[in-house]
Design an enzyme around this catalytic site. Structure first.
Site, PDB file in Angstrom:
ATOM      1  N   LYS A   1      -1.884 -11.275  -9.932  1.00  0.00           N
ATOM      2  CA  LYS A   1      -3.173 -11.905  -9.623  1.00  0.00           C
ATOM      3  C   LYS A   1      -4.334 -11.085 -10.168  1.00  0.00           C
ATOM      4  CE  LYS A   1      -4.341  -9.647  -5.324  1.00  0.00           C
ATOM      5  NZ  LYS A   1      -5.026  -9.739  -4.060  1.00  0.00           N
TER       6      LYS A   1
ATOM      7  N   LYS B   1      -9.175  -6.113  -8.343  1.00  0.00           N
ATOM      8  CA  LYS B   1      -9.879  -4.927  -8.853  1.00  0.00           C
ATOM      9  C   LYS B   1      -8.973  -3.713  -8.932  1.00  0.00           C
ATOM     10  CE  LYS B   1     -12.144  -5.825  -4.579  1.00  0.00           C
ATOM     11  NZ  LYS B   1     -13.225  -6.555  -4.032  1.00  0.00           N
TER      12      LYS B   1
ATOM     13  N   LYS C   1       0.843  -1.211   0.000  1.00  0.00           N
ATOM     14  CA  LYS C   1       0.000   0.000   0.000  1.00  0.00           C
ATOM     15  C   LYS C   1       0.872   1.252   0.000  1.00  0.00           C
ATOM     16  CE  LYS C   1      -4.073  -1.851   0.110  1.00  0.00           C
ATOM     17  NZ  LYS C   1      -4.876  -1.932  -1.082  1.00  0.00           N
TER      18      LYS C   1
HETATM   19  P1  TYM Z   1     -10.448  -8.896  -0.642  1.00  0.00           P
HETATM   20  O1  TYM Z   1     -11.709  -8.126  -0.605  1.00  0.00           O
HETATM   21  O2  TYM Z   1      -9.241  -8.283  -1.275  1.00  0.00           O
HETATM   22  O3  TYM Z   1     -10.683 -10.291  -1.331  1.00  0.00           O
HETATM   23  C1  TYM Z   1     -11.734 -11.142  -0.911  1.00  0.00           C
HETATM   24  C2  TYM Z   1     -11.345 -12.588  -0.995  1.00  0.00           C
HETATM   25  O4  TYM Z   1     -11.012 -12.934  -2.330  1.00  0.00           O
HETATM   26  C3  TYM Z   1      -9.719 -13.542  -2.361  1.00  0.00           C
HETATM   27  N1  TYM Z   1      -9.048 -13.160  -3.607  1.00  0.00           N
HETATM   28  C4  TYM Z   1      -8.414 -14.034  -4.384  1.00  0.00           C
HETATM   29  N2  TYM Z   1      -8.230 -15.366  -4.278  1.00  0.00           N
HETATM   30  C5  TYM Z   1      -7.549 -15.976  -5.261  1.00  0.00           C
HETATM   31  N3  TYM Z   1      -7.055 -15.324  -6.347  1.00  0.00           N
HETATM   32  C6  TYM Z   1      -7.220 -13.985  -6.494  1.00  0.00           C
HETATM   33  N4  TYM Z   1      -6.753 -13.372  -7.574  1.00  0.00           N
HETATM   34  C7  TYM Z   1      -7.923 -13.281  -5.481  1.00  0.00           C
HETATM   35  N5  TYM Z   1      -8.260 -11.981  -5.306  1.00  0.00           N
HETATM   36  C8  TYM Z   1      -8.945 -11.928  -4.138  1.00  0.00           C
HETATM   37  C9  TYM Z   1      -8.986 -13.007  -1.151  1.00  0.00           C
HETATM   38  O5  TYM Z   1      -7.954 -13.880  -0.753  1.00  0.00           O
HETATM   39  C10 TYM Z   1     -10.100 -12.936  -0.139  1.00  0.00           C
HETATM   40  O6  TYM Z   1     -10.288 -14.185   0.474  1.00  0.00           O
HETATM   41  N6  TYM Z   1      -8.762  -8.482   3.994  1.00  0.00           N
HETATM   42  C11 TYM Z   1      -9.718  -9.167   3.171  1.00  0.00           C
HETATM   43  C12 TYM Z   1     -11.160  -8.999   3.652  1.00  0.00           C
HETATM   44  C13 TYM Z   1     -11.337  -9.385   5.064  1.00  0.00           C
HETATM   45  C14 TYM Z   1     -11.358 -10.715   5.586  1.00  0.00           C
HETATM   46  C15 TYM Z   1     -11.540 -10.553   6.981  1.00  0.00           C
HETATM   47  C16 TYM Z   1     -11.229 -11.972   5.009  1.00  0.00           C
HETATM   48  C17 TYM Z   1     -11.512  -8.519   6.104  1.00  0.00           C
HETATM   49  N7  TYM Z   1     -11.621  -9.224   7.247  1.00  0.00           N
HETATM   50  C18 TYM Z   1     -11.599 -11.667   7.823  1.00  0.00           C
HETATM   51  C19 TYM Z   1     -11.298 -13.086   5.855  1.00  0.00           C
HETATM   52  C20 TYM Z   1     -11.471 -12.918   7.239  1.00  0.00           C
HETATM   53  C21 TYM Z   1      -9.613  -8.593   1.780  1.00  0.00           C
HETATM   54  O7  TYM Z   1      -9.229  -7.484   1.590  1.00  0.00           O
HETATM   55  O8  TYM Z   1     -10.079  -9.404   0.826  1.00  0.00           O
END
Ligand code: TYM
Length: 331
Positions: A194, A197, A111
């Protein structure tokens, strides 16, 4: 029975990475376990959305969760900011989270690189908020993609530290989960890294993308000049297309194009056309459901209310225990 929890930040539509990394595994687990799935709207404030954008994104993610098969009767499906207990636990955990360990976190360093003008304290303490999300329900399994592995490691550290400090085995140590398999990373279409968005235009395929948009994105995916030797290893952009094909196409289709590649006869145009059609076949039922649910505000309201009630019941129990353990007592 395990307690399972996961969440997604509402910063745009859900893409294939979100689905295959997290949602799909969660949907499979909701029949057998105590499951929580939430919309991480506190987390999304690190990028300062406008009130209108924030609300629209939360609604969109709620709709997309339901369209992917999350059942609000079986799982507890809620919005993070409906649970002030999470914010309280976050505050408490922050007292024992060290700035040094937070600064070393890979996602924080990324970040700093990507948004040097907005390095706020919320970004630094992102892992403690995420730990609070997970341990507020004392979850044991967290279905997520590979990019969240380090956050889970930090969650275990914070849980262990709390237990040690108060000499109680109160919080279980949760693990990132993908059915005993390795955690996965779904690649994007831009040839590297990967699907995400914030990775640039055209990199991600969204579940809500109309067919024409999917064809356009796939046809523009990065490739190379083609293989020059039989059975050569595939460079990253090509490997990525095959990885995507592996998740949406039949094994026969993958084997056919693999063979063509190995014999240096592959035509990337044909591979992309096939990949686009297979993605469309896969996403169409989701897109149709998304359009249907987005128009049903009464139902969405009911779902959010039900989730809030169920989630608060679980969270208020934890917070009351934690306050007691810490020594906040009534006079
Ligand atoms: P976020 O919103 O970036 O992504 C949500 C979920 O999608 C998975 N993901 C992927 N998995 C495989 N390949 C990809 N290219 C890919 N892009 C996204 C992420 O691994 C995630 O599981 N910090 C988290 C949100 C969060 C969370 C939590 C998750 C907040 N608190 C507690 C689990 C438990 C996040 O930003 O995910």
């Amino acid at each position: 029975m395990e307690t399972v929890l996961s969440g997604i930040r509402p910063t745009g539509n859900l893409h294939l990475g979100n689905y295959f990394g997290a949602l799909r595994n969660f949907v499979k687990m909701q029949n057998e376990h105590r499951c929580f799935f939430f919309i991480a709207d506190y987390h999304s404030l690190t990028t300062h959305p406008t009130p209108t954008d924030l609300h629209g994104n939360v609604k969109q993610v709620l709709v997309e969760y339901l369209a992917c098969g999350l059942d609000p009767e079986k799982a507890t499906l809620y919005i993070q900011s409906d649970l002030p207990e999470t914010a309280e636990l976050y505050l408490l955990l922050n007292m024992n989270a060290y700035v040094g360990e937070l600064e070393r976190c890979t996602s924080f360093k990324e970040k700093i690189r990507k948004q040097p003008d907005n390095i706020n304290a919320g970004l630094l303490t992102y892992p403690t908020l995420m730990a609070a999300d997970i341990i507020i329900h004392r979850a044991t399994k967290v279905p997520v993609g590979k990019d969240q592995e380090q956050h889970l490691e930090m969650t275990r550290t914070f849980a262990r530290r709390f237990n040690r400090m108060y000499n109680r085995e109160y919080f279980p140590e949760p693990e990132a989960y993908n059915f005993g398999d390795k955690l996965i990373k779904i690649p994007g279409l831009d040839g590297s890294g990967k699907m995400g968005k914030s990775e640039g235009e055209g990199n991600a395929i969204y579940l809500a993308d109309p067919p024409a948009e999917i064809r356009k994105k796939v046809m523009r995916a990065v490739t190379d000049a083609g293989p020059t030797q039989m059975n050569q290893e595939k460079p990253e952009p090509i490997r990525n297309l095959f990885t995507l094909m592996n998740i949406v196409s039949t094994p026969d289709t993958v084997a056919y194009f693999d063979d063509q590649y190995n014999q240096c006869m592959i035509r990337y145009g044909d591979l992309k056309k096939q990949l686009a059609e297979d993605i469309i076949r896969f996403t169409t039922p989701f897109r149709e459901k998304i359009l249907e649910l987005a128009a049903d505000n009464d139902y969405l309201h009911k779902v959010a209310q039900l989730g809030k009630d169920k989630a608060r019941e679980s969270a208020s129990k934890t917070i009351s225990d934690v306050r007691h353990i810490i020594g906040f007592k009534e006079f």
